[in-house]
Write a protein that holds these residues in place. Sequence first.
Motif, PDB file in Angstrom:
ATOM      1  N   SER A   1       7.805  10.553   2.326  1.00 35.27           N
ATOM      2  CA  SER A   1       7.016   9.563   1.579  1.00 35.27           C
ATOM      3  C   SER A   1       7.829   8.299   1.355  1.00 35.27           C
ATOM      4  O   SER A   1       7.308   7.189   1.445  1.00 35.27           O
ATOM      5  CB  SER A   1       6.601  10.118   0.216  1.00 35.27           C
ATOM      6  OG  SER A   1       6.068  11.395   0.351  1.00 35.27           O
TER       7      SER A   1
ATOM      8  N   LYS B   1       2.059   5.247  -1.375  1.00 35.34           N
ATOM      9  CA  LYS B   1       1.402   6.501  -1.735  1.00 35.34           C
ATOM     10  C   LYS B   1       1.873   7.025  -3.094  1.00 35.34           C
ATOM     11  O   LYS B   1       1.118   7.576  -3.856  1.00 35.34           O
ATOM     12  CB  LYS B   1       1.683   7.555  -0.663  1.00 35.34           C
ATOM     13  CG  LYS B   1       0.824   7.365   0.572  1.00 35.34           C
ATOM     14  CD  LYS B   1       1.059   8.495   1.558  1.00 35.34           C
ATOM     15  CE  LYS B   1       1.911   7.991   2.711  1.00 35.34           C
ATOM     16  NZ  LYS B   1       2.439   8.966   3.595  1.00 35.34           N
ATOM     17  N   GLU B   2       3.171   6.869  -3.343  1.00 32.00           N
ATOM     18  CA  GLU B   2       3.749   7.497  -4.533  1.00 32.00           C
ATOM     19  C   GLU B   2       4.322   6.446  -5.476  1.00 32.00           C
ATOM     20  O   GLU B   2       4.751   5.380  -5.058  1.00 32.00           O
ATOM     21  CB  GLU B   2       4.874   8.460  -4.124  1.00 32.00           C
ATOM     22  CG  GLU B   2       4.466   9.506  -3.111  1.00 32.00           C
ATOM     23  CD  GLU B   2       3.608  10.598  -3.700  1.00 32.00           C
ATOM     24  OE1 GLU B   2       3.626  10.761  -4.948  1.00 32.00           O
ATOM     25  OE2 GLU B   2       2.923  11.284  -2.926  1.00 32.00           O
TER      26      GLU B   2
ATOM     27  N   ASP C   1       6.596   4.719   2.549  1.00 29.49           N
ATOM     28  CA  ASP C   1       6.363   3.672   1.557  1.00 29.49           C
ATOM     29  C   ASP C   1       7.283   2.481   1.758  1.00 29.49           C
ATOM     30  O   ASP C   1       6.875   1.335   1.584  1.00 29.49           O
ATOM     31  CB  ASP C   1       6.518   4.243   0.141  1.00 29.49           C
ATOM     32  CG  ASP C   1       5.319   5.118  -0.232  1.00 29.49           C
ATOM     33  OD1 ASP C   1       4.366   5.153   0.573  1.00 29.49           O
ATOM     34  OD2 ASP C   1       5.340   5.744  -1.304  1.00 29.49           O
TER      35      ASP C   1
ATOM     36  N   ASP D   1       0.844  -1.191   0.000  1.00 33.97           N
ATOM     37  CA  ASP D   1       0.000   0.000   0.000  1.00 33.97           C
ATOM     38  C   ASP D   1       0.886   1.250   0.000  1.00 33.97           C
ATOM     39  O   ASP D   1       1.186   1.808   1.048  1.00 33.97           O
ATOM     40  CB  ASP D   1      -0.884  -0.060   1.261  1.00 33.97           C
ATOM     41  CG  ASP D   1      -1.823   1.118   1.340  1.00 33.97           C
ATOM     42  OD1 ASP D   1      -2.093   1.725   0.281  1.00 33.97           O
ATOM     43  OD2 ASP D   1      -2.273   1.426   2.460  1.00 33.97           O
TER      44      ASP D   1
END
Lengths: 621, 73
Positions: free
Chosen positions: A186, A175-176, A190, A173
């Motif tokens: 991030s 984000k970027e 991640d 899962d």
Amino acid sequence: MKTRIALLGQPNSGKSTVYNALTGSRQHVGNWPGKTVEKNEGHYTYDGVKYTVTDLPGSYGLTGNSDEEVITADYIKSGNADLVCILADASQLERSMYMTAEFAPLQKPAVLLLNMMDVAKAQQKEIDYELLSQRLGIPVLPFTAAESKGYGELKKLLAQELAQPHIISSAPDVKEKHYDDSMADSVKDDSGAKYEWIGKMLDGVTSSAQKEYRLSAFDRIATAPFWGKLLSIGIILLAFLVAMVICIPFMSIGSMLPSLLGKPIADTLGAWNVHPWLVSIFSLIIPNVLYFSLSMAAFVLGVNIVFGFLEEIGFLARAAYQFDGVLSKLGLQGKAICPMLMGFGCTIGGTCGTRVMDNWGQRMLAMAVVWAVPCGSIWSIIPVISGMFFTPAETLLVSLGILVYMIIMMWLVSKVFGRFLSPKESRTGMIMELPPYHKAHWGHILKESFLKAFDIFKRALSTVTIVSLLFWVFSFSTTGNVQDSLLYQVGTFIEPVTRFFGMGWQTFMGFLSSAFAKEAVLGVLNAIFVGQNSLVEATFHAGNTATDGAVLSQMMSQTVSKPEALAFMAACTFNIPCVMALTTTYRESHSFKWTARVALFYIGMALLLSCAVYHISALFM
Amino acid sequence: MKLSETKKDTHGKVMGIEGDAHFVSRVTAIGMTEGVPFQTVRNNKRMPVLVYLRETLIALNRSDAERIEVESE
């Protein structure tokens, strides 16, 4: 029909072993468009179908912004591969599954190879690969890349999956998809999510209880600050000796070729009334080209066997850890210590020893730096020449001076070429794993080394022939007298210029011949000053080129001043290495442009050095 | 405390990683993420720090080790 396979894996995952075993000698090396990253592509045939294999550049992930990662990610995204074969290290499954976690969001067909099952077994790790395969939704194959027995099954699996591909059914899962420099948070989140996903996938598949780590008795020494360095140097020098022992039989057979083949060829051609020039070309050059190419191949064989061994058992990583601090000042990785030490024996050995470096830029820079290390041949001619002009104590000083300038030269080379080949922004501190010690798989090491040596032999034939012809044209004379050669004509014509650089035409010719072969220098000086052999014979090791030191010394000291002798020795030592090392550099780097650039730099610097040495020492002598 | 200040055989947890995305991506790709347990295996002056985490022995150079915040057990 889909036939394009790409190999993806972290460093030390055994990716190149799989690539070499699948493709054998059917390989092609190039560069990725616009990048100094090596592109390896090969093919194999299975069940009458030809498959293409691309060995993607090794990196720890796919989302970083290094050249390697960008190329790999773009290649996969653009659908250039019909199937991606991901490799993970079964003995460190959690960490090495990171590449799979990076790959999963791309949603492309894949299979997962759990490599190093032999190491995992030895560590009593059990892996439920069927459960892992169920969770991922793609086939998972337990594998030992260095053993040949699993490849039939691998090829069958790849063929099956190309026909009916599977895509990883779950993904971390994140984000970027891509990060720029400002997105450190991030990346952190991640990465955390990726390991969480790995944890979920591996739950119940394998046990990964964090245990107390104990350095083995050997590693306690190998990683110690002082003794570890000493041990590394010792082992690398020992490895060089072993490499020499491997290649000496081949080289001695090769060295007999000029005298063995030269005369029969000359006699046969002579009997057919072939023009004497052609006789000279065929009888001198052909045996010599064979000799040089065979020697090169033998060196490549020896060095590949010992380095293949040291790398596979995991020792090279320890040496890299020891010397990373010093070598990072030159823009090089710690691993460069191996080729550099090998360079003291032979520049060819050092040059092909750079195969241990991680990327092309590092490799080319390491080769350029290794050129500065005076090889065994130089260490054998310098005392002789120096002894003609100086006392033993002074000769020792000359040798010391050479060592000091070697360090200066290495620094200069790294300054001049480092910013292109190893740009500041890509220089990163050492972050690497020290793999557990493995057992060596000899079959695999020998096979790979012989393939590599044979490849160099084939390629060297043409290059060495061309260079030899050039030297022949310059040193040939119809009468056998030095005065009638092109080299003499050119040499005496430009003598006013070479004088400025500290050398008369005679020593300048010696300097030029040092670019052909360092050990030819004495023979060439002998031909010029004593005149017993023709220049061309001296250069090509033909006839009786034994040098009478006393006579040569007497003749030389009459014409050559002490400052000129010093200048000459400096110029020869730091000239470009011999033709064989030059060819090896070109063959190993696949870059004519860079080999030529570095060569021009060395020639220029050798002349400048000679100039400085001559004019400064002339003030004192 | 910083990873570079830990003594040999310290067990602990990585608490924070300081640096740009490039650096963070490099250290996390090799397994050093926030919250991961580790053991310092060797820490000598002027040498990379040797740490053991996720079943892997990792050498991390000193200046980077100064950017890793850890907590010892």
